[in-house]
Scaffold this active site. Structure first.
Site, PDB file in Angstrom:
ATOM      1  N   TYR A 116       4.519  -0.679   2.563  1.00 16.34           N
ATOM      2  CA  TYR A 116       3.644   0.457   2.837  1.00 16.34           C
ATOM      3  C   TYR A 116       2.322   0.260   2.141  1.00 16.34           C
ATOM      4  O   TYR A 116       1.241   0.458   2.717  1.00 16.34           O
ATOM      5  CB  TYR A 116       4.311   1.762   2.393  1.00 16.34           C
ATOM      6  CG  TYR A 116       3.402   2.938   2.548  1.00 16.34           C
ATOM      7  CD1 TYR A 116       3.181   3.493   3.821  1.00 16.34           C
ATOM      8  CD2 TYR A 116       2.712   3.467   1.460  1.00 16.34           C
ATOM      9  CE1 TYR A 116       2.308   4.526   3.977  1.00 16.34           C
ATOM     10  CE2 TYR A 116       1.839   4.500   1.620  1.00 16.34           C
ATOM     11  CZ  TYR A 116       1.646   5.046   2.880  1.00 16.34           C
ATOM     12  OH  TYR A 116       0.758   6.083   3.022  1.00 16.34           O
ATOM     13  N   GLU A 117       2.400  -0.151   0.864  1.00 18.99           N
ATOM     14  CA  GLU A 117       1.211  -0.429   0.063  1.00 18.99           C
ATOM     15  C   GLU A 117       0.307  -1.402   0.809  1.00 18.99           C
ATOM     16  O   GLU A 117      -0.897  -1.204   0.965  1.00 18.99           O
ATOM     17  CB  GLU A 117       1.660  -1.104  -1.236  1.00 18.99           C
ATOM     18  CG  GLU A 117       1.461  -0.267  -2.485  1.00 18.99           C
ATOM     19  CD  GLU A 117       2.065  -1.008  -3.678  1.00 18.99           C
ATOM     20  OE1 GLU A 117       2.942  -0.432  -4.338  1.00 18.99           O
ATOM     21  OE2 GLU A 117       1.659  -2.159  -3.932  1.00 18.99           O
ATOM     22  N   LEU A 118       0.980  -2.433   1.225  1.00 15.24           N
ATOM     23  CA  LEU A 118       0.278  -3.523   1.892  1.00 15.24           C
ATOM     24  C   LEU A 118      -0.436  -3.016   3.151  1.00 15.24           C
ATOM     25  O   LEU A 118      -1.639  -3.215   3.325  1.00 15.24           O
ATOM     26  CB  LEU A 118       1.302  -4.594   2.265  1.00 15.24           C
ATOM     27  CG  LEU A 118       0.780  -5.910   2.840  1.00 15.24           C
ATOM     28  CD1 LEU A 118      -0.157  -6.573   1.831  1.00 15.24           C
ATOM     29  CD2 LEU A 118       1.943  -6.839   3.161  1.00 15.24           C
TER      30      LEU A 118
END
Ligand SMILES: *[C@@H]1O[C@H](CO)[C@@H](O)[C@H](O)[C@H]1NC(C)=O
Ligand SMILES: *[C@@H]1O[C@H](CO)[C@@H](O)[C@H](O)[C@H]1NC(C)=O
Ligand SMILES: *[C@@H]1O[C@H](CO)[C@@H](O)[C@H](O)[C@H]1NC(C)=O
Ligand SMILES: *[C@@H]1O[C@H](CO)[C@@H](O)[C@H](O)[C@H]1NC(C)=O
Ligand SMILES: *[C@@H]1O[C@H](CO)[C@@H](O)[C@H](O)[C@H]1NC(C)=O
Length: 486
Positions: free
Chosen positions: A399-401
């Site tokens: 998700y961060e990515l």
């Protein structure tokens, strides 16, 4: 010695018999309502053959001298050398004369009444002062009426003294013994019962501050004790300053070595009373001390008082054997030590314990509120460094990515730096967008041969990062942790 006593007794008898039976005094006082008599006794030896007639006369005021006889005076009886009144009344006052041959005798009689509300006449009291603690003796003697009386009683302050059959009081004088003691003879005569009284005014003299000492508390005291322990026996007295006050602690075979008599302590109260107390200390009580009477005494001229203390073995309490007690103590101490150790360990290894707890409970605090934080962090960032490694590719990282890539590529706010740990082809999931990155933004990390501090890898990375003034040596550590700390 014996003879002297006999002689004295004989003389006393003679004296009492004459003084009691014969009326020797000239002025006589009698109590109205009581039987009374006058008796003539000749002091000089009389002729043997005297047969003279006896005559009695009375003279009162203007009446002149009149001869007395039983027929004209019913209350009077005459016999031998005695004139009797049954009873004497106030009008009998006057002068009385006895005539027998050449012998004459005169008396002056004064009849008085009894004091109001009293059983005696104050003028007829016989005073008898007695010293305190000295022998006090009141005995009713009346040689003339004694033999006529069918009962004799002793009264104190006009109250009959109970349980006093012989009409005798014999004791050591106390201050409260002071009072009026009346001997009462009950005499039946011609079908009537008459009383003859004799009253003593007894005063007790002496030092009133001196008291008969008394010990306080019960006469017999049982004290429960344990063998091997000490005990203090407290004896208290209300006493005089100089009274002997002591414990009788001596046995036939001498004093017991563990028994100690302490000094007397005296306290004088504001009202002048003196309280004394004395302790008997018995140390390390043994069987010999049990069931023995420890007596405390106080003594003065006024009297003695004794109280006893007896030591009894405490019952109902089972003795704990020594070894059981020791074991118990050891166990208790060990348990305390273990508890203290556990507490200390808990403090020291609290981090490990907390981690173990988290692991055991499967607790994961990162699963909540996490998405918002990532978003806000990415918004504050100016570079997105993506480290491609196989082992770190969880959902959150993805998700961060993805949100980072969105910022970089769509919003164009941050630049992406890609560090390849593992070749790109090994990834199942790999965002296509990353392949669009310019080649100089992709740095390769050789896991087999980690780059040195001065290598091109680190210089390239520094170059790709936002420019920042390099602080002098020493402040370096503030920059380095960004990478080395991870
Ligand atoms: C009594 O004795 C005296 C002398 O001692 C004598 O004179 C007198 O007569 C005696 N009286 C009688 C009654 O015997
Ligand atoms: C004493 O005598 C009186 C009168 O005779 C009589 O009433 C009374 O009971 C007698 N008392 C004693 C103790 O004998
Ligand atoms: C009794 O004796 C005392 C002491 O001598 C005296 O003070 C007191 O007045 C006497 N009582 C009477 C009633 O006389
Ligand atoms: C002994 O008893 C008396 C009276 O109860 C008390 O005043 C005194 O303090 C006691 N002494 C001790 C040593 O307890
Ligand atoms: C203590 O007093 C009791 C009773 O008066 C007596 O039997 C006992 O012998 C006395 N003991 C001593 C040691 O005087």
């Amino acid at each position: 010695m014996h003879r002297i006593e006999l002689l004295l007794t004989f003389l006393m008898f003679m004296f009492t018999s004459t003084s009691e039976t014969c009326t020797l005094r000239f002025n006589i006082t009698a109590v109205r309502g009581e039987p009374f008599y006058l008796k003539y006794c000749s002091l000089a030896p009389e002729p043997k053959n005297e047969t003279a007639v006896v005559r009695w006369y009375k003279s009162s005021g203007s009446h002149g001298r009149i001869e007395l006889n039983s027929s004209s005076f019913p209350r009077i009886s005459l016999y031998d050398r005695v004139l009797e009144f049954w009873p004497v009344e106030l009008e009998d006052s006057g002068s009385y004369f006895f005539h027998m041959g050449n012998n004459t005798r005169e008396w002056k009689l004064n009849v008085i009444g009894k004091s109001k509300h009293r059983c005696f006449a104050e003028k007829l009291l016989i005073s008898k002062p007695v010293e305190v603690q000295k022998s006090l003796r009141v005995k009713c003697i009346n040689t003339h009426y004694e033999k006529l009386a069918n009962r004799t009683s002793l009264y104190k302050n006009c109250q009959e003294i109970e349980n006093n059959k012989n009409a005798v009081l014999q004791k050591n004088a106390e201050f409260e013994d002071q009072g009026y003691y009346t001997c009462v003879y009950f005499i039946p005569h011609n079908g009537k019962l008459f009383h003859v009284t004799k009253t003593y005014n007894i005063t007790v003299v002496g030092d009133r501050s001196k008291i008969t000492p008394v010990l306080l508390g019960p006469k017999l005291n049982y004290v429960k004790v344990e063998l091997g322990k000490d005990v203090k026996l407290n004896c208290s007295a209300l006493a005089n300053e100089k009274d002997a006050f002591y414990w009788n602690v001596w046995e036939e075979n001498g004093k017991e070595p563990n028994v100690h008599e302490e000094n007397v302590t005296r306290i004088r109260t504001p009202d002048g009373k003196l309280y004394a107390s004395r302790i008997l200390r018995i140390e390390n009580i043994n069987e010999k001390n049990l069931n023995f009477s420890y007596n405390c005494s106080v003594a003065s001229e006024g009297g003695t008082d004794i109280i006893s203390f007896v030591l009894l073995k405490k019952e109902g309490m089972v003795d704990i054997p020594g070894y059981v007690f020791t074991r118990g103590m050891i166990i208790a101490v060990l348990i305390s030590v273990v508890v203290v150790c556990l507490v200390i360990m808990g403090v020291i290894y609290r981090v490990d314990l907390a981690l173990f707890y988290r692991h055991f409970m499967g607790k994961d605090e990162t699963l909540t509120a996490v998405v918002d934080e990532i978003h806000s962090l990415i918004e504050k960032s100016r570079r997105l460094i993506i480290v491609l490694s196989k082992s770190y590719m969880s959902n959150e990282v993805r998700y961060e990515l993805e949100s980072g890539l969105h910022e970089a590529l769509v919003e164009r706010k941050i630049k992406v730096i890609l560090i390849e740990f593992t070749p790109v082809r090994d990834f199942v999931f790999f965002p296509q967008s990353l392949q669009l990155l310019k080649s100089h933004r992709v740095l390769k990390w050789n896991a087999d041969k980690p780059p040195s501090y001065n290598s091109r890898f680190w210089k390239n990375l520094l170059y790709l990062m936002p420019a920042k003034t390099v602080k002098p040596y020493g402040a370096e550590s503030e920059v380095l942790p960004v990478l080395s700390g991870s």
